[in-house]
Structure formats: structure tokens, C-alpha cells
Design a protein around this motif. Structure first.
Motif, PDB file in Angstrom:
ATOM      1  N   ALA A 111       0.857  -1.236  -0.042  1.00  0.00           N
ATOM      2  CA  ALA A 111      -0.105   0.051  -0.134  1.00  0.00           C
ATOM      3  C   ALA A 111       0.900   1.187  -0.115  1.00  0.00           C
ATOM      4  CB  ALA A 111      -0.828  -0.002   1.203  1.00  0.00           C
ATOM      5  N   ILE A 112       0.178   2.272  -0.073  1.00  0.00           N
ATOM      6  CA  ILE A 112       1.020   3.610  -0.450  1.00  0.00           C
ATOM      7  C   ILE A 112       0.559   4.592   0.715  1.00  0.00           C
ATOM      8  CG2 ILE A 112       1.881   5.478  -1.898  1.00  0.00           C
ATOM      9  CD1 ILE A 112       1.169   3.373  -4.227  1.00  0.00           C
ATOM     10  N   THR A 113       1.370   5.177   1.233  1.00  0.00           N
ATOM     11  CA  THR A 113       0.946   6.295   2.327  1.00  0.00           C
ATOM     12  C   THR A 113       1.787   7.279   2.148  1.00  0.00           C
ATOM     13  OG1 THR A 113       0.538   6.827   4.516  1.00  0.00           O
ATOM     14  CG2 THR A 113       2.515   5.410   4.047  1.00  0.00           C
ATOM     15  N   LYS A 114       1.563   8.548   3.110  1.00  0.00           N
ATOM     16  CA  LYS A 114       2.307   9.659   2.986  1.00  0.00           C
ATOM     17  C   LYS A 114       3.870   9.555   3.480  1.00  0.00           C
ATOM     18  CE  LYS A 114      -1.518  13.162   3.180  1.00  0.00           C
ATOM     19  NZ  LYS A 114      -1.804  14.568   3.675  1.00  0.00           N
ATOM     20  N   PHE A 115       4.583  10.385   3.190  1.00  0.00           N
ATOM     21  CA  PHE A 115       5.809  10.196   3.679  1.00  0.00           C
ATOM     22  C   PHE A 115       6.135  10.670   5.153  1.00  0.00           C
ATOM     23  CE2 PHE A 115       6.605  10.985  -0.708  1.00  0.00           C
ATOM     24  CZ  PHE A 115       7.453   9.673  -1.223  1.00  0.00           C
ATOM     25  N   PRO A 116       6.927  10.075   5.918  1.00  0.00           N
ATOM     26  CA  PRO A 116       6.725  10.148   7.602  1.00  0.00           C
ATOM     27  C   PRO A 116       7.488  11.521   7.691  1.00  0.00           C
ATOM     28  CG  PRO A 116       7.946   8.084   6.795  1.00  0.00           C
ATOM     29  CD  PRO A 116       7.805   8.646   5.593  1.00  0.00           C
ATOM     30  N   ASP A 117       6.957  12.055   8.906  1.00  0.00           N
ATOM     31  CA  ASP A 117       7.561  13.421   9.313  1.00  0.00           C
ATOM     32  C   ASP A 117       7.257  14.351   8.176  1.00  0.00           C
ATOM     33  OD1 ASP A 117       8.287  12.668  11.779  1.00  0.00           O
ATOM     34  OD2 ASP A 117      10.071  11.951  11.210  1.00  0.00           O
ATOM     35  N   GLY A 118       6.149  14.349   7.541  1.00  0.00           N
ATOM     36  CA  GLY A 118       5.889  15.439   6.368  1.00  0.00           C
ATOM     37  C   GLY A 118       6.902  15.515   5.239  1.00  0.00           C
ATOM     38  N   GLY A 119       7.633  14.507   4.862  1.00  0.00           N
ATOM     39  CA  GLY A 119       8.615  14.800   3.710  1.00  0.00           C
ATOM     40  C   GLY A 119       7.782  15.117   2.351  1.00  0.00           C
ATOM     41  N   THR A 120       8.395  15.752   1.637  1.00  0.00           N
ATOM     42  CA  THR A 120       7.427  15.853   0.357  1.00  0.00           C
ATOM     43  C   THR A 120       8.645  15.655  -0.908  1.00  0.00           C
ATOM     44  OG1 THR A 120       8.246  18.226   0.330  1.00  0.00           O
ATOM     45  CG2 THR A 120       5.831  17.791   1.032  1.00  0.00           C
ATOM     46  N   PRO A 121       7.920  15.038  -1.877  1.00  0.00           N
ATOM     47  CA  PRO A 121       8.886  14.546  -3.049  1.00  0.00           C
ATOM     48  C   PRO A 121       8.644  15.618  -3.857  1.00  0.00           C
ATOM     49  CG  PRO A 121       6.414  13.761  -3.363  1.00  0.00           C
ATOM     50  CD  PRO A 121       6.545  14.380  -1.883  1.00  0.00           C
ATOM     51  N   PHE A 122       9.367  15.635  -5.038  1.00  0.00           N
ATOM     52  CA  PHE A 122       9.596  16.472  -6.145  1.00  0.00           C
ATOM     53  C   PHE A 122       8.165  16.144  -7.140  1.00  0.00           C
ATOM     54  CE2 PHE A 122      14.367  17.412  -6.495  1.00  0.00           C
ATOM     55  CZ  PHE A 122      13.921  18.857  -5.900  1.00  0.00           C
ATOM     56  N   LEU A 123       7.586  17.001  -7.652  1.00  0.00           N
ATOM     57  CA  LEU A 123       6.888  16.821  -8.773  1.00  0.00           C
ATOM     58  C   LEU A 123       7.177  16.877 -10.014  1.00  0.00           C
ATOM     59  CD1 LEU A 123       3.707  19.249  -7.840  1.00  0.00           C
ATOM     60  CD2 LEU A 123       3.734  16.760  -7.510  1.00  0.00           C
ATOM     61  N   GLY A 124       6.634  15.961 -10.742  1.00  0.00           N
ATOM     62  CA  GLY A 124       7.182  15.979 -12.205  1.00  0.00           C
ATOM     63  C   GLY A 124       5.934  16.265 -13.075  1.00  0.00           C
ATOM     64  N   VAL A 125       6.084  17.058 -14.001  1.00  0.00           N
ATOM     65  CA  VAL A 125       4.818  17.306 -14.770  1.00  0.00           C
ATOM     66  C   VAL A 125       5.096  17.253 -16.235  1.00  0.00           C
ATOM     67  CG1 VAL A 125       3.115  18.986 -15.400  1.00  0.00           C
ATOM     68  CG2 VAL A 125       3.897  19.134 -13.123  1.00  0.00           C
ATOM     69  N   GLN A 126       4.254  16.416 -16.893  1.00  0.00           N
ATOM     70  CA  GLN A 126       4.267  15.914 -18.368  1.00  0.00           C
ATOM     71  C   GLN A 126       3.323  17.049 -19.211  1.00  0.00           C
ATOM     72  OE1 GLN A 126       6.224  13.512 -19.419  1.00  0.00           O
ATOM     73  NE2 GLN A 126       6.727  13.105 -17.222  1.00  0.00           N
ATOM     74  N   GLY A 127       3.908  17.460 -20.228  1.00  0.00           N
ATOM     75  CA  GLY A 127       2.849  18.446 -20.985  1.00  0.00           C
ATOM     76  C   GLY A 127       2.989  18.507 -22.555  1.00  0.00           C
ATOM     77  N   PHE A 128       2.427  19.556 -23.065  1.00  0.00           N
ATOM     78  CA  PHE A 128       2.483  19.889 -24.498  1.00  0.00           C
ATOM     79  C   PHE A 128       3.147  21.242 -24.425  1.00  0.00           C
ATOM     80  CE2 PHE A 128      -1.094  17.235 -24.050  1.00  0.00           C
ATOM     81  CZ  PHE A 128      -0.900  16.069 -24.955  1.00  0.00           C
TER      82      PHE A 128
END
Lengths: 511, 534
Positions: A291-308
Motif C-alpha cells: 500500500a502507499i502512504t504519505k511520507f513520514p514526518d511530512g516529507g515531500t517529493p518532487f513533482l514531475g509534470v508532463q505536458g504539451f
């Protein structure tokens, strides 16, 4: 007899040479583009009428079929041909084809490839009009460069915190819990390690942010500030110390190879790892309970965005924009992209229709995350930032040393845009690697509120010369007229340099 | 040959040769015409250097086939043409590029860059933005319906329309204006067709047309917006500068970028000649001083050890199988060739998997038998050993093939004479086999050395240069060789494309390798002399 054979042979060879040239000129990039499905049949009611125009799109193999389908509708309704070409390495080919006038009208790329295209004059501004509000704000921000929008996003993705549900019934919310659960599982002989990293930079980033680490600071407008490099900061070092301790305690594997990490999690050899939506399918196929959950202690990942992105050299800029805003920015089309390749849609109406629990969990883990820095300076970050963790795990450097060195290397490599420096014969005495270094961070001047750049350095007594150099190079530099600035320090003391960009003169105040 | 003595056969021969020369001429002209068309296309696309090459090719082909005296060049013409096109042109082009800043930010030509900067507009403080609908007449004149933020609507003519009023009021019934839709735009205007969004978009004129008051013209900016835009930068061709119309700042051309005095730059830049800057940058790069020495030393060790190991193993096997008493050697020799038949990239990746410290079969075996678990990817000397092991595996079949052939060619009477003189097996190997073998395989050894010196595939695919060197300030690893290091320096890790810089580096590398090859050819001359003396 012989002669005619020779003639035929020469003709054949000549035509082969010609053939080779023909492909070389038509596709100056590298390979001739592979046309997957050119919409040959035109399902219009008026087949005799010539088409009103042609729109060429370069897309990857998962986007191409969907776009081809949309193209057929577009043709039916507006009599414009849409040619979708399935290209690999779109960016590199585009940079060669577009200036030659051979590029497509629209390309599909990731947001972090966009700034270089803008700087090279290859990307056209885009106006999404009222539809802009239907896109996730973060994805619009990712395609914004210097306050202008250069792309229409379709998907947004980030890492999530994966855990093995068979080994871990309730997901941890702090790293301490991760550590305790891991210790217990290892003691019970259920796993080899508690957690494994899939890489040393991007893949470890959420852990770093949970400790206060960052790459570039953010200014008041929410834009990345390349002058504020967080790689050598306290948070990053705290992460390094923590990771090293965990390796020593046997909780964290010292492996940082992505394939190995995936395989360890898949086989249940570790209980936790951090990965993206692209891994969900593999894990489901392997039957790993996860299963997938939020990162411990409020860690945030980088967002990657795909587009035209629309080609600035396109003759159909309005048409390309209309195709995007009216045909691609629709719930149907966006859901088709999602079905072809499950990444979270950036288009809100389509996102609301997504009912995959794992993807929703990944999106939740990405809440509050910032887009991966789409500034050219990011290119200088990856290798040094990533190598630092390798040095820590190999115990070649302490965490503090590793991240401080990395930050220094990044500063040198960035040779900051906007850096005002005073390279001269005193530099090696104030901590620079050598004299006359226009990119030495130690002697960079700082911009004050009055618009002037100042810096004060402790310089031993002696006669010195210097110049003013901008952007860490010699391309733009100023001297005292044509000569160098000269100054004499009578006794060791603080020398202040003041550079006025209006008059491009340097004032040197010696003690 | 007099006319009177012409026989029937001679006449026939002459006719045939006359006919074939006509055919030759026709074909050559046809080829020339085709090439000429390509040249024309190239010129229109702006590839002038390539067009020059094509003109040269046309000249060569025409000269060789049409000038009777030049017939001895016929056999070389096609080869020469291909050589010009695929060898000489790329080399010259690389040399040219090495002196430019062609790369990210500098990809387009000066004309293109100027056009793009001139096309940048700004909305003055008093300027307004509108919603728009366009109408087109059969004569391709246009009307534009506008609605501002307050909801006021108007219709404007084109600036160059010869009309008294540039604005029309939006009143149904007047000026042929029909009913209004819910937004307030006329559904029809007499003599004009209302353009829907897509037909407006496919109209290539529309964005270039200026509407309304000549003092503050209105231009269509996007499918949803038209505005009173003014050009932001004005170009001065004499001084080659741009002036910002809002701030008055002047931007002058510095190495392909229009730069203000305070260092502010206009985008895009263009590909400009920057002199020796790329070379200076390469030679003075901070990364070059530190890790380059390590990398160069390892590069030589790597190339030499690869050659030594592959040659030794290959020779050993061919000597063993050269023994006539050996049974089943055909089958074994075929099996030993297998590594050579599998694409090297696949072999490299398989080895990478086998040596994986956590999951690889090698470490599993070592751990269970000896309790060792070497970290092949992180410990410098282990990584270097692993690279050499893989390269030996990849390369020995080649030397096995080459040496087993070369061994056959050593005359057996020399061995017999040696045996008579009482030489031991070792002495025979060192004093006869090896020197004679080196004579015939010497040039191949040079080729192999140079190949390994630039063996990018192996280094990059196996470990990408890692493990990193702690003291390096650029991305450099213990297994990096010059070519992989330079690749990382110029292209990798999202640094973008720097064609000019990379060209400069490849020129430097070219010189390095040329010098090395020359030195080695000298060395082989020495070997040949040895061979002659024997």
C-alpha cells in the motif's frame, strides 16, 4: 557488355548515395522519425475538399495513439490533418529540427526540459484562457517560466511511500516508527533490511525534505532561487547523518541502485521503499502485498509534470493552441491519456474521475510538493548532490563534508546567472582555488537595496589587481577603462568592493 | 584509322561506344540534375556548407564521367563523393562548431533570434486586452469584434483598410451587422464570414494583422485574447543592438546574446562564433585539473590491461587448442566463441547483474563459500577489476581467432631448428612464437588498444564511470576514461546540449589519439624490422 554493367553499377551506387543524402537532409536530427499512424483515411463528409492545414505532433509511444485518435476527430470536424509521429528522444531531435524549420507544431515533454527550450527560443507562449483554472495549480506553475506559460500539462506524478502490508499492518507516520518497525522485523528474521533507497538524489529527496533539506530556496513569488543552494544546509546534513546511522544499524541497505531496490521490495526483502506510480503495475503483477502512504514526518517529493509545448517556429501557433485547448483539454481526452498510461491527470475534471486507490494515495503523498526545479541550474545539481550520499555510505566523507563539498561544486558549476565577481590577484588569499577566477563563490559581491553590489574581504598587505566579471565568466567584464583595477593594501585589513551596475564602475575602499 | 578501312564489326563497335557514351552522358546529367535539386533544397533550408559539399560532388562526378581525359577517376568518383560527404564534411563541420557556442540557448541563427526578439510585445499601462471574434471577406479583408473587461464592445477595421472610421459601432442593422449572439458579437456581417475558433486558427494571416487606431494598434495574441500591443524591443541594424521600449535599456551583442550593461540578457540567443573560448574553457575547467590526471592514467592502464589480458587469454587458448593431440577442440572452440557472438551491450548488462553486490550470483557464491561480499560497484579497485574482467570476457575470442590463424603461419622448420639446438618450450615461446606473432598481429594490437582507449560503451553501460572520486569538483569516477568523462562534462545529467563545447573536446581528443597512433606506428615499424631480421 562490361561497360553497360559498369554503368548500371555506377547508377545504382549513385542512387544509393542520393538516397542516403535524402534521408540526411530530410531529418537532420539523427534518425528518420517513425510515423506510427498517419491518419490516412479522412472520415469527413467532404472528402474532395483539400484540408485546411496540417498539424504535426511528436509524442512518445503511449501518448501517440491517443493523439492520433483525437486527430481523426479534429480532421472530421475542422478538416485539419493531424499527423502524430512517435519519436524517442523528442527533446534532442527537436532542438535540431525546430531551428531548421522541420520541427513539429507540438511536442510532448516533461516540464524540466522546457526552460532550455525557452532560452533557445524554441517554445512559444501558450494561453489557455479560461481553461487554465481547470488544471492543477502546481502543474501550471511547473510549465511557467519567467512569469509566462509555455506548456499545457496533462499529467503530474511524484513519489509515494510504499510499504509491504503483510509485514506492516499499519503505516508509520514518523521515521522513528519506520526505524522501530524495521528493527523488529529484522529481529524476527522476516526481512533483510527495513528500507532501501532507489537512488541517491531524486529517490531519496522526500526523506531529505522531512529533515528540512532542500535543493534551491524559494523566493516570495514561489520561484526557485538558484543563489540559495540548500544542498550544504543543515537539513541535508541531518539526513546524511541519519541515513549513515541507519546503514550502520543494519536498518537501511547501503544499496542505491534502483533496479536492485525494486527487486528487494518486490521479493519482500525490505518492508519500505519510496517509488513512483510507474512501479505500481510491476508490483501488482508480482503479487507483492503493498500500500502507499504519505511520507513520514511530512516529507515531500518532487513533482514531475508532463505536458504539451508549441514550437515557436510553427506556422500554426494559433491552430496548435486551439487543438490543445479545445480537443486535448477535455475530460474524455485526458482520461484516455490516463488509461493508456496511469499517471495522475493534471486536468481536474479528469482527476476527479480517477478511482485507483494507489494513485490517489500517491497524489496525497505529493500534496504540498514543489515541482522539480525547472531552472537550467538544476542540470549542475544532480551528479554532485547524488554522489554525496555515495561518499557517505562508502564512508569516504562525513555527511557534513560530503554535502558541503557538493554544495561548493554546485556553486562553481552554476557560475551563477547574475553573479557579480571581482576576480583578481588577491583571490587565492581569501579562499579561492586560484587567482583570476570569475566564478569563485568566495569573492562574489552581494546586491544591496540600492542596486549596488558590495563585498568585504580580509586581504593581507600588498599590491593587487582585479576586474569585475559578470555571470561567473569573462564574457562580460569591466576594468578601469581598458586596464585592470589596481589597489594597494598598506596593512592587513578589510577591503570593500562596491560595483555600480549603472555606471559599470568599481569602487575599492582600502583600510 | 581511315574511313575506307572501316569493317562491319568496327562500325558496330563504334556505334556501341557512341551509344554508351550518350547513355553515360544522359545518366550523369540525370544524377547531376538530381544532386542539383538537393543542393537547391539545401540552400533554401539554409544549409550552406552542406550545399557547397554537394556542388563539389557534382563537379567531381561530372568531371570524371564527362571529360574523356579524366576517365581514370571514374572508379574513384563515387568513393570520393561519399568521402567528401560522410568524412570530410563532418570533420570540417566539427572544427567549425568547436569555435561557436552552438548549444542550449544558442541553437538558432542570428536572423531567427532577431526576428523572435522583435516579435516580443508588451501591453502598455494604458493598453487594453479584449475578447475577440474575427470576420473575413472573400477579398481577405478582416473585421475584428472586441469586448473589453467592462463589457464594452466594438468592431475595428484593419489598420491599412482605406476607410474613414477605423471603428464601427455594434448596432444590429447598421453596416450590414446582423443579429447579436449572447456575448454581443454579430452572428453575421454582410459580405463577411464569421470565423469560428478553428477557422480563425487555421488562418495564417490573422496573427500578423494590426487592427484599429494606427496610434495604438490591436493584435491577436492568442485564441482568447487580442490586445493593444507594442513591440518591446526595437532593433538597430547599424549598431547591432536592441533597445527596450519600456525602460530604454540598450542590449548589445555579446557572443550571440543581446546583453545589457548590468548583465541582463535577452532570450533567445543565437549560435555565434566565439573564437577559442571553448578550448580555453576546457583547458581551464576546474574539473580538468583534479580528476583528469587520475582519469588519463586509468585510461592508459585500462587500454593496456584490456589488450594484455584479452591477448594473453586468447593466445593461451589458441596455443592449447593448437596441440594436435587435443580431442574435441572444434566443439570447445565453438563454445568459446559464444561471448563474441552475443551483442556486447547485453553481455555487459548480464555481467552487471551477476556482479550486483546484493542480488548477483557472483557475490552469493563468494559469500556462501568464502564469506566474502566484495562491493564491485563502490570500491574503486574492485570496480576497475570488474571492468577488466568483463572486457577480458568480451575480447578474448577475438584474439583467440586472430592468433590461432597467425600461429599456423609460423614456419615449423624454425621450431625444428630450435629443438635441434636444444631450446626449451619457454625459450621457443619467448624467442620464436611471440616475436613472429607480434609481427603479424602488431597492427591489430594497435587497433585494439585504440578501440579500448575509447571504449565508451563498456564504461558507460557497466557502471557509468562510478564510483565517484571524492576530491573531484565535477562528475568524475574511478572507472571513467577520457571519453566517458568528457561525455558527462558536456552532455550528461541534464546539463543540456553543448554542441560547440563537445566539438572542441572531440578535437582535443582527436589530436591526443592521433599523436598516440603515430607513436605506435613508429613502434610497429620497429617490430617489422625485428621480423625482417628473423
Amino acid at each position: 557488355m562490361k561497360k553497360s554493367v559498369m554503368l548500371v553499377a555506377i547508377f545504382l551506387i549513385a542512387s544509393m548515395v542520393l538516397g542516403a543524402c535524402a534521408t540526411a537532409t530530410e531529418a537532420p536530427a539523427t534518425e528518420a522519425p517513425v510515423v506510427t499512424e498517419a491518419p490516412t483515411e479522412a472520415p469527413t463528409e467532404v472528402p474532395t475538399e483539400a484540408s485546411a492545414g496540417t498539424l504535426r505532433i511528436w509524442a512518445d509511444e503511449q501518448r501517440a495513439p491517443v493523439l492520433t485518435e483525437l486527430g481523426a476527430q479534429f480532421k472530421a470536424e475542422y478538416n485539419v490533418d493531424v499527423v502524430v509521429e512517435n519519436i524517442s528522444g523528442i527533446r534532442d531531435q527537436f532542438t535540431v529540427a525546430a531551428p531548421a524549420g522541420e520541427g513539429p507544431d507540438i511536442i510532448v515533454i516533461a516540464h524540466d526540459q522546457m526552460p532550455a527550450l525557452v532560452a533557445s527560443g524554441l517554445a512559444a507562449e501558450i494561453d489557455l484562457g479560461a481553461k487554465q483554472a481547470d488544471f492543477l495549480e502546481s502543474s501550471i506553475k511547473a510549465f511557467t517560466y519567467a512569469g509566462k506559460l509555455y506548456g499545457m500539462p496533462y499529467a503530474q506524478e511524484n513519489l509515494g511511500f510504499f510499504y509491504n502490508t503483510e509485514l506492516v499492518p499499519t503505516p508509520p507516520t514518523t521515521w522513528q516508527e519506520v526505524y522501530d518497525i524495521s528493527k523488529q522485523l529484522i529481529a524476527d528474521g522476516k526481512v533483510e533490511y527495513g528500507i532501501v533507497l532507489g537512488g541517491t538524489s531524486y529517490d531519496a529527496y522526500p526523506w531529505m525534505t522531512s529533515q528540512g533539506g532542500y535543493i534551491f530556496g524559494v523566493d516570495a513569488n514561489g520561484d526557485y532561487n538558484p543563489a540559495d543552494i540548500g544542498v550544504g544546509g543543515e537539513g541535508m546534513i541531518r539526513f546524511g547523518e541519519m541515513a549513515l546511522q541507519w546503514v550502520k544499524d543494519g536498518v537501511l541497505s547501503n544499496n542505491t541502485d534502483n533496479t536492485t531496490a525494486k527487486s528487494m521490495f518486490k521479493d519482500g526483502n525490505v518492508a519500505f521503499f519510496m517509488n513512483g506510480p510507474w512501479e505500481i503495475k510491476n508490483l501488482r503483477e508480482a503479487g507483492t502485498p503493498f500500500a502507499i502512504t504519505k511520507f513520514p514526518d511530512g516529507g515531500t517529493p518532487f513533482l514531475g509534470v508532463q505536458g504539451f509545448v508549441v514550437n515557436a517556429f510553427s506556422e500554426n501557433i494559433l491552430l496548435a493552441q486551439s487543438f490543445l485547448t479545445e480537443f486535448v483539454a477535455t475530460e474524455d481526452a485526458m482520461l484516455k491519456f490516463y488509461e493508456a498510461d496511469p499517471r495522475g491527470p493534471a486536468y481536474k475534471p479528469a482527476l476527479e474521475k480517477v478511482d485507483d486507490a494507489d494513485l490517489i494515495a500517491i497524489a496525497a503523498a505529493g500534496e504540498g510538493a514543489l515541482p522539480m526545479p525547472a531552472i537550467p541550474e538544476m542540470g549542475a545539481v544532480w551528479s554532485d548532490w547524488g554522489n554525496a550520499l555515495t561518499f557517505i555510505f562508502n564512508e569516504e566523507k562525513t555527511p557534513e563534508q560530503a554535502y558541503t563539498d557538493a554544495a561548493n561544486n554546485i556553486r562553481i558549476a552554476i557560475a551563477s546567472k547574475g553573479m557579480v565577481n571581482v576576480p583578481g590577484s588577491f583571490q587565492s588569499l581569501v579562499g579561492c582555488a586560484s587567482d583570476w577566477m570569475p566564478y569563485c563563490a568566495q569573492t562574489a559581491l552581494v546586491k544591496g537595496d540600492d542596486g549596488k553590489y558590495t563585498g568585504t574581504f580580509l586581504i593581507p598587505a600588498g599590491d593587487y589587481e582585479c576586474k569585475v566579471a559578470l555571470d561567473g565568466g569573462w564574457a562580460v567584464s569591466y576594468g578601469d577603462g581598458d586596464a585592470n583595477y589596481k589597489f594597494t593594501v598598506a596593512a592587513d585589513g578589510n577591503v570593500t568592493f562596491i560595483f555600480d551596475p549603472e555606471t559599470t564602475t568599481l569602487e575599492i575602499i582600502v583600510p | 584509322m581511315g574511313e575506307t578501312t572501316i569493317t562491319k564489326t568496327q562500325f558496330a563497335k563504334q556505334t556501341i561506344s557512341g551509344l554508351s557514351s550518350i547513355i553515360t552522358t544522359a545518366i550523369v546529367l540525370l544524377v547531376d540534375a538530381l544532386l542539383g535539386y538537393f543542393t537547391y533544397r539545401l540552400i533554401t533550408l539554409g544549409y550552406i556548407p552542406l550545399a557547397v559539399v554537394f556542388i563539389l560532388i557534382i563537379a567531381i562526378i561530372s568531371f570524371a564521367f564527362l571529360v574523356p581525359k579524366a576517365h581514370m577517376f571514374r572508379w574513384m568518383a563515387v568513393g570520393l563523393a561519399a568521402w567528401l560527404l560522410f568524412s570530410i564534411f563532418p570533420i570540417l563541420y566539427t572544427i567549425y562548431n568547436a569555435f561557436t557556442n552552438y548549444g542550449d540557448g544558442h541553437l538558432i541563427t542570428q536572423t531567427q533570434a532577431i526576428a523572435q526578439i522583435e516579435a516580443q510585445t508588451y501591453l502598455p499601462e494604458t493598453g487594453k486586452a479584449y475578447q475577440w471574434v474575427a470576420y473575413r471577406s472573400p477579398e481577405n479583408t478582416y473585421l475584428l469584434w472586441l469586448k473589453d473587461a467592462e463589457g464594452n464592445t466594438s468592431i475595428v477595421r484593419m489598420v491599412d483598410a482605406q476607410a474613414e472610421d477605423y471603428t464601427l459601432e455594434v448596432v444590429p442593422g447598421q453596416n450590414g451587422i446582423g443579429e447579436l449572439d449572447e456575448e454581443g458579437a454579430p452572428k453575421t456581417i454582410e459580405d463577411y464570414t464569421r470565423l469560428n475558433r478553428i477557422s480563425a486558427a487555421t488562418d495564417k494571416n490573422l496573427t500578423n494583422i494590426k487592427f484599429g487606431d494606427p496610434e495604438k494598434t490591436i493584435q491577436i495574441r492568442s485564441p482568447s485574447e487580442a490586445a493593444e500591443l507594442l513591440p518591446l524591443f526595437v532593433y538597430d541594424p547599424e549598431a547591432n543592438t536592441f533597445t527596450n521600449q519600456q525602460t530604454g535599456v540598450v542590449y548589445s551583442d555579446i557572443e550571440g546574446t543581446y546583453t545589457a550593461k548590468n548583465g541582463e540578457k535577452l532570450i533567445p540567443g543565437y549560435s555565434a562564433v566565439v573564437g577559442t573560448k571553448n578550448f580555453v574553457q576546457f583547458i581551464s575547467a576546474p574539473g580538468l585539473r583534479g580528476p583528469l590526471a587520475t582519469i588519463v592514467v586509468w585510461n592508459f592502464i585500462f587500454a593496456f590491461m584490456s589488450l594484455f589480458l584479452t591477448f594473453s587469454v586468447g593466445l593461451l587458448i589458441s596455443i592449447i587448442y593448437g596441440d594436435p593431440k587435443f580431442k574435441g577442440k572444434k566443439l570447445l572452440r565453438s563454445l568459446l566463441l559464444i561471448p563474441y557472438t552475443i551483442p556486447s551491450l547485453i553481455t555487459i548488462l548480464i555481467w552487471r547483474g551477476m556482479l550486483n553486490p546484493d542480488l548477483g550470483v557472483v557475490n552469493r557464491v563468494l559469500e556462501s563459500v568464502f564469506g566474502l561480499s566484495p562491493d564491485w560497484f563502490n570500491v574503486p579497485w574492485l570496480a576497475r577489476s570488474a571492468i577488466l574482467i568483463v572486457n577480458t570476457w568480451l575480447g578474448y575470442p577475438y584474439w583467440m581467432l586472430v592468433t590461432s590463424g597467425a600461429l599456423q603461419s609460423i614456419p615449423s622448420d624454425i621450431y625444428e631448428a630450435a629443438e635441434v639446438d636444444g631450446a626449451t618450450g619457454w625459450q621457443r615461446f619467448w624467442n620464436i612464437t611471440l616475436p613472429l606473432l607480434l609481427v603479424s598481429v602488431g597492427p591489430l594490437m594497435i587497433a585494439s588498444f585504440i578501440f579500448n582507449f575509447n571504449n565508451f560503451n563498456l564504461i558507460y553501460a557497466f557502471i557509468n564511470g562510478g564510483p565517484p572520486i571524492p576530491t573531484a569538483t565535477t562528475q568524475a569516477g574511478y572507472t571513467d576514461i577520457i571519453i566517458s568523462y568528457v561525455y558527462n562534462l558536456a552532455f550528461a545529467s541534464g546539463r543540456g546540449v553543448q554542441y560547440g563545447y563537445a566539438s572542441a573536446i572531440s578535437l582535443v581528443l582527436f589530436v591526443l589519439i592521433a599523436v598516440m597512433s603515430l607513436a605506435q606506428f613508429r613502434f610497429t615499424n620497429m617490430w617489422e624490422e625485428v621480423g625482417e631480421n628473423v
